[in-house]
Design an enzyme around this catalytic site. Sequence first.
Site, PDB file in Angstrom:
ATOM      1  N   ASP A   1       0.881  -1.368   0.056  1.00  0.00           N
ATOM      2  CA  ASP A   1      -0.030  -0.256  -0.159  1.00  0.00           C
ATOM      3  C   ASP A   1       0.927   1.419   0.013  1.00  0.00           C
ATOM      4  OD1 ASP A   1      -3.179   0.376   1.129  1.00  0.00           O
ATOM      5  OD2 ASP A   1      -2.155   2.161   0.825  1.00  0.00           O
TER       6      ASP A   1
ATOM      7  N   CYS B   1     -19.885   0.433   0.127  1.00  0.00           N
ATOM      8  CA  CYS B   1     -20.222   0.056  -1.079  1.00  0.00           C
ATOM      9  C   CYS B   1     -21.763   0.107  -1.743  1.00  0.00           C
ATOM     10  CB  CYS B   1     -19.784  -1.532  -1.212  1.00  0.00           C
ATOM     11  SG  CYS B   1     -17.865  -1.289  -1.079  1.00  0.00           S
TER      12      CYS B   1
HETATM   13  P1  NAD Z   1      -9.931   0.848   1.392  1.00  0.00           P
HETATM   14  O1  NAD Z   1      -9.777   2.166   1.129  1.00  0.00           O
HETATM   15  O2  NAD Z   1      -9.919   0.368   2.623  1.00  0.00           O
HETATM   16  O3  NAD Z   1      -8.349   0.282   1.005  1.00  0.00           O
HETATM   17  C1  NAD Z   1      -7.622   0.689  -0.412  1.00  0.00           C
HETATM   18  C2  NAD Z   1      -6.354   0.763   0.033  1.00  0.00           C
HETATM   19  O4  NAD Z   1      -5.692   0.842  -1.548  1.00  0.00           O
HETATM   20  C3  NAD Z   1      -5.956   1.877   0.525  1.00  0.00           C
HETATM   21  O5  NAD Z   1      -5.076   1.743   1.765  1.00  0.00           O
HETATM   22  C4  NAD Z   1      -5.360   2.791  -0.339  1.00  0.00           C
HETATM   23  O6  NAD Z   1      -4.156   3.407   0.327  1.00  0.00           O
HETATM   24  C5  NAD Z   1      -4.818   1.764  -1.274  1.00  0.00           C
HETATM   25  N1  NAD Z   1      -4.215   2.149  -2.839  1.00  0.00           N
HETATM   26  C6  NAD Z   1      -4.983   3.064  -3.438  1.00  0.00           C
HETATM   27  N2  NAD Z   1      -4.077   3.384  -4.549  1.00  0.00           N
HETATM   28  C7  NAD Z   1      -3.131   2.780  -4.455  1.00  0.00           C
HETATM   29  C8  NAD Z   1      -1.853   2.312  -5.092  1.00  0.00           C
HETATM   30  N3  NAD Z   1      -1.869   3.001  -6.335  1.00  0.00           N
HETATM   31  N4  NAD Z   1      -0.671   1.678  -4.710  1.00  0.00           N
HETATM   32  C9  NAD Z   1      -0.937   1.035  -3.662  1.00  0.00           C
HETATM   33  N5  NAD Z   1      -1.958   1.149  -2.772  1.00  0.00           N
HETATM   34  C10 NAD Z   1      -2.935   1.712  -3.143  1.00  0.00           C
HETATM   35  O7  NAD Z   1     -11.045   0.017   0.416  1.00  0.00           O
HETATM   36  P2  NAD Z   1     -11.629  -1.460   0.517  1.00  0.00           P
HETATM   37  O8  NAD Z   1     -12.886  -1.241   1.330  1.00  0.00           O
HETATM   38  O9  NAD Z   1     -10.635  -2.468   0.787  1.00  0.00           O
HETATM   39  O10 NAD Z   1     -12.327  -1.524  -1.001  1.00  0.00           O
HETATM   40  C11 NAD Z   1     -11.327  -2.054  -1.832  1.00  0.00           C
HETATM   41  C12 NAD Z   1     -12.238  -2.422  -3.039  1.00  0.00           C
HETATM   42  O11 NAD Z   1     -13.042  -3.756  -2.766  1.00  0.00           O
HETATM   43  C13 NAD Z   1     -13.396  -1.593  -3.391  1.00  0.00           C
HETATM   44  O12 NAD Z   1     -13.481  -1.564  -4.702  1.00  0.00           O
HETATM   45  C14 NAD Z   1     -14.478  -1.902  -2.963  1.00  0.00           C
HETATM   46  O13 NAD Z   1     -15.868  -1.618  -3.687  1.00  0.00           O
HETATM   47  C15 NAD Z   1     -14.466  -3.418  -2.955  1.00  0.00           C
HETATM   48  N6  NAD Z   1     -15.241  -4.168  -1.834  1.00  0.00           N
HETATM   49  C16 NAD Z   1     -15.307  -3.565  -0.435  1.00  0.00           C
HETATM   50  C17 NAD Z   1     -15.629  -4.500   0.416  1.00  0.00           C
HETATM   51  C18 NAD Z   1     -15.859  -4.028   1.767  1.00  0.00           C
HETATM   52  O14 NAD Z   1     -16.416  -4.621   2.725  1.00  0.00           O
HETATM   53  N7  NAD Z   1     -15.172  -2.790   2.250  1.00  0.00           N
HETATM   54  C19 NAD Z   1     -16.214  -5.474   0.072  1.00  0.00           C
HETATM   55  C20 NAD Z   1     -16.162  -6.072  -0.983  1.00  0.00           C
HETATM   56  C21 NAD Z   1     -15.664  -5.461  -2.219  1.00  0.00           C
HETATM   57  C1  UGA Z   2     -22.078  -5.572   1.686  1.00  0.00           C
HETATM   58  C2  UGA Z   2     -22.343  -6.868   1.131  1.00  0.00           C
HETATM   59  O1  UGA Z   2     -23.195  -7.657   2.299  1.00  0.00           O
HETATM   60  C3  UGA Z   2     -21.351  -7.670   0.984  1.00  0.00           C
HETATM   61  O2  UGA Z   2     -21.617  -8.938   0.332  1.00  0.00           O
HETATM   62  C4  UGA Z   2     -20.253  -6.967  -0.116  1.00  0.00           C
HETATM   63  O3  UGA Z   2     -19.388  -7.584  -0.362  1.00  0.00           O
HETATM   64  C5  UGA Z   2     -19.765  -5.770   0.365  1.00  0.00           C
HETATM   65  O4  UGA Z   2     -21.432  -5.037   0.873  1.00  0.00           O
HETATM   66  C6  UGA Z   2     -19.334  -4.897  -0.562  1.00  0.00           C
HETATM   67  O5  UGA Z   2     -19.272  -5.100  -1.737  1.00  0.00           O
HETATM   68  O6  UGA Z   2     -18.608  -3.923   0.148  1.00  0.00           O
HETATM   69  P1  UGA Z   2     -21.209  -4.581   3.997  1.00  0.00           P
HETATM   70  O7  UGA Z   2     -21.397  -3.513   3.496  1.00  0.00           O
HETATM   71  O8  UGA Z   2     -19.605  -4.765   4.714  1.00  0.00           O
HETATM   72  O9  UGA Z   2     -21.414  -5.746   3.072  1.00  0.00           O
HETATM   73  O10 UGA Z   2     -22.278  -4.941   5.282  1.00  0.00           O
HETATM   74  P2  UGA Z   2     -23.822  -5.557   5.187  1.00  0.00           P
HETATM   75  O11 UGA Z   2     -24.063  -6.393   6.164  1.00  0.00           O
HETATM   76  O12 UGA Z   2     -24.320  -5.815   3.630  1.00  0.00           O
HETATM   77  O13 UGA Z   2     -24.559  -4.060   5.585  1.00  0.00           O
HETATM   78  C7  UGA Z   2     -24.582  -2.951   4.871  1.00  0.00           C
HETATM   79  C8  UGA Z   2     -25.656  -1.938   5.548  1.00  0.00           C
HETATM   80  O14 UGA Z   2     -26.742  -2.500   5.398  1.00  0.00           O
HETATM   81  C9  UGA Z   2     -25.242  -1.534   6.836  1.00  0.00           C
HETATM   82  O15 UGA Z   2     -25.482  -0.243   7.234  1.00  0.00           O
HETATM   83  C10 UGA Z   2     -26.353  -2.785   7.802  1.00  0.00           C
HETATM   84  O16 UGA Z   2     -26.542  -2.273   8.985  1.00  0.00           O
HETATM   85  C11 UGA Z   2     -27.472  -2.431   6.631  1.00  0.00           C
HETATM   86  N1  UGA Z   2     -28.341  -3.536   6.759  1.00  0.00           N
HETATM   87  C12 UGA Z   2     -28.128  -5.040   6.487  1.00  0.00           C
HETATM   88  C13 UGA Z   2     -29.806  -3.240   7.105  1.00  0.00           C
HETATM   89  O17 UGA Z   2     -29.988  -2.190   7.314  1.00  0.00           O
HETATM   90  N2  UGA Z   2     -30.663  -4.361   7.055  1.00  0.00           N
HETATM   91  C14 UGA Z   2     -30.299  -5.458   6.900  1.00  0.00           C
HETATM   92  O18 UGA Z   2     -31.304  -6.496   6.884  1.00  0.00           O
HETATM   93  C15 UGA Z   2     -29.151  -5.897   6.508  1.00  0.00           C
END
Ligand code: NAD
Ligand code: UGA
Length: 463
Positions: free
Chosen positions: A35, A277
């Site tokens: 990172d 997301c």
């Molecule tokens: P995040 O912001 O927590 O982490 C991303 C990291 O990438 C940061 O630490 C940033 O400094 C780093 N970064 C950015 N550009 C960079 C570069 N050029 N070189 C090196 N490091 C770099 O984001 P996240 O929540 O982990 O989400 C990442 C992706 O995964 C997003 O596309 C998101 O939609 C997807 N996603 C997130 C979740 C979730 O629950 N948060 C679940 C499923 C999918």
């Molecule tokens: C969601 C999806 O559940 C994951 O499958 C996906 O990978 C992720 O987004 C992503 O792409 O980032 P997340 O956002 O971490 O995961 O958490 P959730 O459990 O989905 O909850 C999302 C929001 O909906 C929270 O604010 C939660 O409190 C709310 N929620 C969830 C409700 O209000 N009611 C429900 O019945 C469920």
Amino acid sequence: MKITKICCIGAGYVGGPTMAVIAQKCPHIQVTVVDLNEQRIQAWNDPNTDNIPIYEPGLSEIVAEARGRNLFFSTNVEKAIEEAQVIFISVNTPTKTYGKGKGMAADLKYIELCARQIAKVAKDNKIVVEKSTLPVRTAEAIKSILDNTGNGVQFQILSNPEFLAEGTAVTDLLNPDRILIGGDTTPEGEDAIEALVEVYSNWVDRDKILTTNVWSSELSKLTANAFLAQRISSINAMSELCEKTGADVNEVARAIGMDSRIGPKFLKSSVGFGGSCFQKDILNLVYIAKSYGLNEVADYWEQVIIMNDHQKRRFSSNIVQTLYNTVADKKIAFLGWAFKKDTNDTRESAAIYVADDLINEQAKISVYDPKVGRNKILNDLDYLETRSAEVNSNAIVTFDNAYAACENAHAIAVLTEWDEFITYDWKKIYDSMQKPAFVFDGRNILNAKELTQIGFVYQGIGS
Ligand code: NAD
Ligand code: UGA
């Protein structure tokens, strides 16, 4: 190809936990997470794994087991890319805040930077895996950059979206409903897919590993999030109707959830969904649909967001209305700030928007969240740019104890469903508050009957 070295660009909520689990389950693979954010990498390397930058139940134990063995965190991006056979891109893809598609499209600048860096550094063939959530057909752009700016080596691009939810990331990663891998249908594409299937099959049954073409995989991720968010907006829409008609949304959810075609999960009415997301991905979907001229498709999905915004706003206006149409100078205690329980993530949390509305009404807000501190809370509010940082800072008092946060408050708003809130001594809290003492339960987690018996004026969502 047998994979022995993996690199992941992005040590965030997805990159960190996902790679920790791969390293734990595949001791024969060296996994390096890189990172640009030095502070974040430093925290991942903190000798005390309780200090890693992401709170997820069970994660610090996995990091403790694998770190230094075959799991490494580093800021040396180029070295990690050069050494790896497989490079996961797991950087953030936020909603664009400028230019064309502002407020809707996904900002792919970090993705493009990664592609350019990989192209520059790679001296042998690589598999590049899209782990970030991306608009459908992004792989095409990545491929074009890699092929046109690279050193003549071959790249295979796979889409391998992540479905983990925060707060349950470790169990979701250990027992996924499915793993999705999209790749080219050419022999080279199929080899790349098979190499990644091999990695996951170290702990996931092969029949749970789906392989598709790249576009189906990219679009399935956006579709999954849109369907999940749609369920919440659907039940939240019903919650408002329940409040008008004497129906109870919890009873309605139970009744419909027992229909096996509907199913019981994701039907909890709430103050509105948050998280980094759902909103971002639906806006992105809406933008893509519009860009193909599919206006009805775009409008259909946009309504999920409109409903969610309405749900947050109606929660705050109900507080104001119930407190005799004024909250000016009244202390309102927030229990919870994170967007859901068991995470320290606050991105797009409903609490931020409810607080913003109430500060507009000159309320004084006291906040207690077991995992979120003052700086994050103030940053979240400042990010909205509704008012100066100084005014935000004066409007918010934070506590590391819920009882103190509630003392002398006119009302309590439950914004996150942390389990500990349920077990509090509610009589003690009641005694310390202004009367009448109101509770607005934005998560429907408290015992309405018990609280009413104590003397609270209790309002849940949808009843
Ligand atoms: P995040 O912001 O927590 O982490 C991303 C990291 O990438 C940061 O630490 C940033 O400094 C780093 N970064 C950015 N550009 C960079 C570069 N050029 N070189 C090196 N490091 C770099 O984001 P996240 O929540 O982990 O989400 C990442 C992706 O995964 C997003 O596309 C998101 O939609 C997807 N996603 C997130 C979740 C979730 O629950 N948060 C679940 C499923 C999918
Ligand atoms: C969601 C999806 O559940 C994951 O499958 C996906 O990978 C992720 O987004 C992503 O792409 O980032 P997340 O956002 O971490 O995961 O958490 P959730 O459990 O989905 O909850 C999302 C929001 O909906 C929270 O604010 C939660 O409190 C709310 N929620 C969830 C409700 O209000 N009611 C429900 O019945 C469920």
